[in-house]
Design a protein around this motif. Structure first.
Motif, mmCIF file in Angstrom:
data_model
loop_
_atom_site.group_PDB
_atom_site.id
_atom_site.type_symbol
_atom_site.label_atom_id
_atom_site.label_comp_id
_atom_site.label_asym_id
_atom_site.label_seq_id
_atom_site.Cartn_x
_atom_site.Cartn_y
_atom_site.Cartn_z
ATOM 1 N N ALA A 147 1.134 -1.118 -0.037
ATOM 2 C CA ALA A 147 -0.181 -0.326 -0.398
ATOM 3 C C ALA A 147 1.184 1.470 0.046
ATOM 4 N N LYS A 148 2.458 1.129 0.216
ATOM 5 C CA LYS A 148 2.931 2.569 0.425
ATOM 6 C C LYS A 148 4.667 2.119 0.133
ATOM 7 N N SER A 149 5.001 2.685 -0.379
ATOM 8 C CA SER A 149 6.322 1.952 -0.787
ATOM 9 C C SER A 149 7.592 2.421 0.272
ATOM 10 N N THR A 150 8.969 1.816 -0.273
ATOM 11 C CA THR A 150 9.180 1.557 1.117
ATOM 12 C C THR A 150 9.672 2.266 2.049
ATOM 13 N N ALA A 151 10.149 3.632 0.871
ATOM 14 C CA ALA A 151 10.524 5.652 1.751
ATOM 15 C C ALA A 151 9.716 5.758 2.185
#
Length: 180
Positions: A147-151
Motif C-alpha cells: 500500500a505504501k512504497s519503501t520510503a
C-alpha cells in the motif's frame, strides 16, 4: 486441456510479472526441461511438457487436474492467482515483505498488514507493487500488494496499513466448507 490463447497468455504473464518481474521466462525454460501453461475448466495449470504429452491420452471429461494449478479465470474473464502458485513464484520474487512473528497469524486469518507488523521490506518497492509475504525465517505465507512504497513505510505511523492481503496459505482452512 488446451493451450492458452494469445489474450489468455498475456493476462497470465501480466499477473505473474507483477510478482516476479522478468523472471517469468525462467518458469518456462528451466534446466530440468521445458514447462508450459495449459487451460482446463477455467483453471490454468503449469506442467512439464513430457507430462502434458502423456496426459493427451486421457479423455478431457476424465481429466481432473494436470500439473500445478496456478490460477483461474473468473466468469468476467479476469485471471486470479491461487495460493498453489506460491511455491513456484517465491524463489523468483523480486519484492518481498517479511512479517513479524506476531502479525503472521493475523495475515493468515486474512487481515491486511500494519506498519507495526512489518519486519522488513525489499528496498525500492514501489507503491501497489505485488509482493510475496514471508515469515522472518523466509517461509512464504501468501501474496499481497504494498500500500505504501519503501520510503513511505519508514515514515508511516504504526497503525497504518502498509500491505494489502490478497491470498495466504490459511485460505484452505477458511474456505474448507465452500470447496466442492
Amino acid at each position: 486441456m488446451r493451450p492458452l490463447t494469445e489474450d489468455e497468455m498475456k493476462s497470465v504473464f501480466e499477473k505473474l510479472s507483477k510478482y516476479i518481474g522478468e523472471n517469468v521466462r525462467l518458469l518456462v525454460d528451466r534446466p530440468d526441461g521445458n514447462y508450459c501453461f495449459r487451460l482446463h475448466k477455467d483453471r490454468v495449470y503449469y506442467v512439464s511438457e513430457s507430462i502434458m504429452r502423456k496426459a493427451t491420452n486421457v479423455a478431457r471429461k476424465n481429466l481432473i487436474s494436470l500439473g500445478t494449478c496456478i490460477g483461474k479465470y473468473t466468469k468476467s474473464g479476469k485471471f486470479h492467482l491461487q495460493i498453489t502458485a506460491l511455491d513456484l513464484l517465491a524463489p523468483y520474487a523480486k519484492y518481498k515483505v517479511w512479517l513479524k512473528h506476531g502479525s503472521e497469524q493475523s495475515f493468515l486469518y486474512g487481515n491486511h498488514i500494519l506498519k507495526s507488523g512489518l519486519g522488513r521490506i525489499t528496498e525500492n518497492t514501489a507503491q501497489y507493487q505485488g509482493v510475496i509475504m514471508c515469515s522472518m525465517n523466509d517461509t512464504p505465507l501468501g501474496f499481497g500488494v504494498v500500500a505504501k512504497s519503501t520510503a513511505d513505510c519508514r515514515r508511516a505511523d504504526p497503525g497504518t496499513i502498509v500491505a494489502f492481503h490478497q491470498t495466504d496459505i490459511g485460505e484452505y482452512l477458511r474456505s474448507e466448507d465452500t470447496l466442492t
